[in-house]
Structures are given as structure tokens and as C-alpha cells.
Scaffold this active site. Structure first.
Site, PDB file in Angstrom:
ATOM      1  N   ASN A  10       0.870  -1.172   0.000  1.00  0.00           N
ATOM      2  CA  ASN A  10       0.000   0.000   0.000  1.00  0.00           C
ATOM      3  C   ASN A  10       0.906   1.220   0.000  1.00  0.00           C
ATOM      4  O   ASN A  10       1.415   1.626   1.038  1.00  0.00           O
ATOM      5  CB  ASN A  10      -0.912  -0.013   1.224  1.00  0.00           C
ATOM      6  N   ARG A  74      -2.527  -2.068  -3.656  1.00  0.00           N
ATOM      7  CA  ARG A  74      -3.729  -1.260  -3.483  1.00  0.00           C
ATOM      8  C   ARG A  74      -3.638  -0.038  -4.395  1.00  0.00           C
ATOM      9  O   ARG A  74      -2.646   0.692  -4.375  1.00  0.00           O
ATOM     10  CB  ARG A  74      -3.858  -0.787  -2.042  1.00  0.00           C
ATOM     11  N   HIS A 163     -12.876   2.922  -0.280  1.00  0.00           N
ATOM     12  CA  HIS A 163     -12.830   1.912   0.791  1.00  0.00           C
ATOM     13  C   HIS A 163     -13.452   0.593   0.315  1.00  0.00           C
ATOM     14  O   HIS A 163     -13.944  -0.204   1.116  1.00  0.00           O
ATOM     15  CB  HIS A 163     -13.596   2.385   2.044  1.00  0.00           C
ATOM     16  N   HIS A 191     -17.988   2.105   7.485  1.00  0.00           N
ATOM     17  CA  HIS A 191     -16.532   2.130   7.637  1.00  0.00           C
ATOM     18  C   HIS A 191     -16.168   3.471   8.255  1.00  0.00           C
ATOM     19  O   HIS A 191     -16.157   4.501   7.573  1.00  0.00           O
ATOM     20  CB  HIS A 191     -15.850   1.948   6.275  1.00  0.00           C
ATOM     21  N   ASN A 194     -10.604   7.704  10.231  1.00  0.00           N
ATOM     22  CA  ASN A 194     -10.362   9.122   9.955  1.00  0.00           C
ATOM     23  C   ASN A 194     -11.040   9.505   8.644  1.00  0.00           C
ATOM     24  O   ASN A 194     -11.597  10.585   8.494  1.00  0.00           O
ATOM     25  CB  ASN A 194      -8.863   9.408   9.885  1.00  0.00           C
ATOM     26  N   ARG A 224     -12.253  15.864   6.860  1.00  0.00           N
ATOM     27  CA  ARG A 224     -13.023  16.177   5.654  1.00  0.00           C
ATOM     28  C   ARG A 224     -14.458  16.526   6.012  1.00  0.00           C
ATOM     29  O   ARG A 224     -15.053  15.926   6.910  1.00  0.00           O
ATOM     30  CB  ARG A 224     -13.024  14.991   4.687  1.00  0.00           C
ATOM     31  N   ARG A 267     -11.380   9.453  20.454  1.00  0.00           N
ATOM     32  CA  ARG A 267     -11.088   9.208  21.863  1.00  0.00           C
ATOM     33  C   ARG A 267     -10.898  10.518  22.619  1.00  0.00           C
ATOM     34  O   ARG A 267     -11.409  10.687  23.728  1.00  0.00           O
ATOM     35  CB  ARG A 267      -9.820   8.347  21.991  1.00  0.00           C
ATOM     36  N   GLY A 313     -11.349   2.011  12.485  1.00  0.00           N
ATOM     37  CA  GLY A 313     -10.887   2.439  13.804  1.00  0.00           C
ATOM     38  C   GLY A 313     -11.968   2.900  14.757  1.00  0.00           C
ATOM     39  O   GLY A 313     -12.055   2.437  15.901  1.00  0.00           O
ATOM     40  N   GLY A 315     -15.399   2.724  14.151  1.00  0.00           N
ATOM     41  CA  GLY A 315     -16.497   1.766  14.152  1.00  0.00           C
ATOM     42  C   GLY A 315     -16.227   0.556  15.025  1.00  0.00           C
ATOM     43  O   GLY A 315     -17.130   0.028  15.678  1.00  0.00           O
ATOM     44  N   GLU A 367      -8.408  -5.259   5.057  1.00  0.00           N
ATOM     45  CA  GLU A 367      -8.214  -4.898   3.653  1.00  0.00           C
ATOM     46  C   GLU A 367      -7.038  -5.643   3.036  1.00  0.00           C
ATOM     47  O   GLU A 367      -7.060  -5.978   1.851  1.00  0.00           O
ATOM     48  CB  GLU A 367      -8.039  -3.384   3.532  1.00  0.00           C
TER      49      GLU A 367
END
Length: 381
Positions: A10, A74, A163, A191, A194, A224, A267, A313, A315, A367
Site C-alpha cells: 500500500n 492497493r 474503501h 466504515h 479518519n 473532511r 477518543r 478504527g 467503528g 483490507e
């Protein structure tokens, strides 16, 4: 083909993630990341891949090992040209390069990684697996924007979605968790990392997804904006005097949770909410409001929802997000068990009540395994 191992690469603009998977026994002999490419001793992607090769060799897993069957890459954007995993040739590389205007931040690095890997192992089958491919099945009514058709076609303006490897893996794993075949299950996949995206998957086939021409559209994300009135861009240009590049930076890097409260880590936002921080609370509420809108919309798209799957992360790790996103949806047949939701686990699990008509699941995404599986099946065939 003698080997059973697939090296998944990746390639990002300044990093190279890798994972070596053995498709015969499901093991993962090696994984890692080379960061800060372009700085210090890691001058470019060639140096990064050499470092990966050295790390693998040190473990007795060299890049020239006979057990290595293929390399899976990827690639973020496949446009309408690439809707399946594709054996890489010179022509394929040229076609991926033509798609750079649709993914200027990602495809150049993906192409670089491909070129370097092919130069190191020109004899080895190498496969491109595209983030957009899983979403290529969405119908034209969902893929088309309501703009002039000739203009849209000329410049490739349509919904592509991203994704895809995660949505493909998680929708299939959710069906497995329910003891059913993917063709039997309608799933909403959320999904949430970030970057965040939702998809509606009917019987294993994607029919709608939240990201569009680019990964900017849809849910509120870390940095975003997600959905926004397009005229806001004209307003910021005409009235605010902002350039196209400034607006691009605003919407992609200074918006979302970070733009709303200064933090893009859920968090930290949760900690601040616990202390009564109103900015953090509002950011969380906006995030959840958008998420619930998509759950409702995709329920209408699918007509029958068998499962909702949280992944990535946020979810997988935020019980607060899962609880808030599903709260008060009993009319939709969605009921989450508070005790099950609060439990942490690295394995796929149900968090819905025994009486919930819709199964609510937490399914860790994989993935790399999805890319390796698609790569191995292609080269085996």
C-alpha cells in the site's frame, strides 16, 4: 504457480505499508510500514521497497523467495476502466496514470509503488486491486449526478466510491457471522475511521455508497467535511476571496471533526465531552446526525436490512458512536444491547439484542487479506 504467499503493498505519498500473507494456512509471516519517504535515508519509494526487501530477507522471507506467488497493490482509483482485480502490464500502468486527475493525492504514489516493485521482480505476477471496484456495481440512478450528461461524461464526473476492499470484506464477513451466504443478506456497512464511508450492499452486491467522485463526499470525517452545498464553494471564492487550492485544503484538511472542535481523534473528543466541552459535544452530535441520516437513507434504498456492520478504527472501537448512531431506531427493527456493545473484542461479534430484527455487528476490517485473496485467486486462475 508453486508459492502460496502474497506480498500486499500500500504505497502512500510518504509511506509504504506492507504485509506478507500465506494463502495456504492463513498466516502472516511479516508486516510493517516504512514512513517519512523522501526524508533522511529513505530518499524515495525505491529505497523504501529495498528496506522492505531487507526486512523480509532478515526474517528469511526474501523478495526472491520461491514461496512468493504474487504482489498485490492497493490502487485508490480505477475509474470506470477497472472494475476487477487486474494483472499489471505496461498498458495497465499507463491507464492508471491517466486516472491521476481523479485521485491526484493517491494514484501517483500507487503507480510509483507498482513501478518500483515491477523493476525489482519483473518475473513475478503483480496485481492491482482498486478501492473503487466494489462500488462499480451501483446502478446508474445512484452513480449519476444530475448535471449535464455530456460534461459529466467528458470529465468522468460520477460516483465512484472508495474503501471498496473494506466494504467487500466486511459485507462478506457479516454474512458469515450470521451463518448465511452473502447472496442472502442485505447489509449497511459503516466504515468509520479518519476517513469514513457507508455502503448499501444487497445480496453481496454494492448498490449505493456515500463517497463520490472523490473521498470528500458523504459522512463527516476526521478532517473532511463530507456533504456540503456546492454553492458554498462559490461563496467562499466570490465573497471570501479564497482560491481553489485554499478551499480544497479547507474541505479536505481543516474540516470534519478537526474543523468543528480542533480534534479528529474520537477518543480525545470523548474525553472532552466527559469534561463538558461544548465544542466537542457539538462535533460529536453533527457526526452522529450525518451517520444516522445515511442509515435511514440506506434502509430505504435496500428496502429490507438484515444487518448493520460497524468497522474501521472508530467503528470497531467506539461504543459511544455505535450506541448514539443506533439509538431510538427500534421502529426500524434496530436494537443494540448495551452490555454487548460495551465489550471490547478483536473478533467479529453481534451487539444487537436477541429480539432485534436487524443484526448489528462489529466486524474488524481486513483490507490486506481482501487484497491478497483477490490477487491470489487471479494469479491462480
Amino acid at each position: 504457480m508453486n508459492g502460496s504467499r502474497v506480498l500486499v503493498l500500500n504505497s502512500g505519498s510518504s509511506s509504504l505499508k506492507y504485509q506478507l500473507l500465506d494463502m495456504a494456512d492463513g498466516s502472516r509471516p511479516a508486516s510493517g510500514i516504512v514512513e517519512r519517504i523522501g526524508e533522511g535515508p529513505v530518499t524515495d519509494h525505491a529505497a523504501a521497497l529495498k528496506q522492505v526487501a531487507d526486512e523480509l530477507a532478515a526474517k528469511g522471507l526474501g523478495l526472491h523467495s520461491p514461496e512468493l506467488a504474487a504482489v498485490g497493490h492497493r490502487v485508490v482509483h480505477g475509474g470506470t476502466r477497472f472494475t476487477e482485480p487486474t494483472l499489471i502490464t505496461d498498458e495497465v500502468v499507463e491507464e492508471i496514470e491517466k486516472l491521476i486527475p481523479l485521485a491526484p493525492l493517491h494514484n501517483p504514489a500507487n503507480v510509483t509503488g507498482i513501478k518500483v516493485a515491477r523493476a525489482l521482480r519483473p518475473d513475478l505476477p503483480q496485481v492491482a486491486v482498486f478501492d473503487t471496484a466494489f462500488h462499480s456495481t451501483i446502478p446508474e440512478a445512484a452513480a449519476r449526478y444530475a448535471i449535464d450528461v455530456a460534461t459529466a461524461d467528458r470529465w468522468g464526473v460520477r460516483r465512484y466510491g472508495f474503501h471498496g476492499t473494506s466494504h467487500a470484506y466486511v459485507s462478506r464477513a457479516t454474512a458469515e457471522l450470521l451463518g448465511k451466504e452473502p447472496a442472502e443478506v442485505n447489509t449497511i456497512v459503516l466504515h468509520l475511521g479518519n476517513g469514513a464511508s457507508a455502503s448499501a450492499v444487497r445480496g453481496g452486491t454494492c448498490v449505493e455508497t456515500s463517497m463520490g467522485l472523490t473521498p470528500l463526499e458523504g459522512l463527516v470525517m476526521g478532517t473532511r467535511s463530507g456533504d456540503i452545498d456546492p454553492a458554498a464553494i462559490f461563496h467562499l471564492s466570490r465573497v471570501g476571496g479564497m482560491s481553489t487550492d485554499e478551499i480544497d485544503t479547507l474541505l479536505n484538511k481543516r474540516s470534519g471533526l478537526a474543523g468543528l472542535c480542533g480534534d479528529n481523534d474520537m477518543r480525545e473528543i470523548g474525553r472532552r465531552m466527559g469534561e463538558g466541552d461544548q465544542a466537542a459535544q457539538l462535533a460529536f452530535d453533527i457526526y452522529i446526525h450525518r451517520l444516522r441520516k445515511y442509515v435511514g437513507a440506506y434502509t430505504a434504498v435496500l428496502g429490507r436490512v438484515d444487518a448493520i456492520a460497524f468497522t474501521a478504527g472508530v467503528g470497531e472501537n467506539s461504543a459511544a458512536v455505535r450506541e448514539a448512531a443506533t439509538r431510538g431506531l427500534t421502529a426500524f427493527g434496530i436494537e443494540v444491547d448495551g452490555v454487548r456493545n460495551a465489550l471490547r473484542s478483536a473478533t467479529a461479534r453481534l451487539i444487537s439484542t436477541e429480539t432485534s430484527r436487524v443484526a448489528v455487528a462489529v466486524v474488524p476490517t481486513d483490507e490486506e487479506l481482501e487484497i491478497a485473496g483477490q490477487t491470489y485467486r487471479l494469479v491462480s486462475a
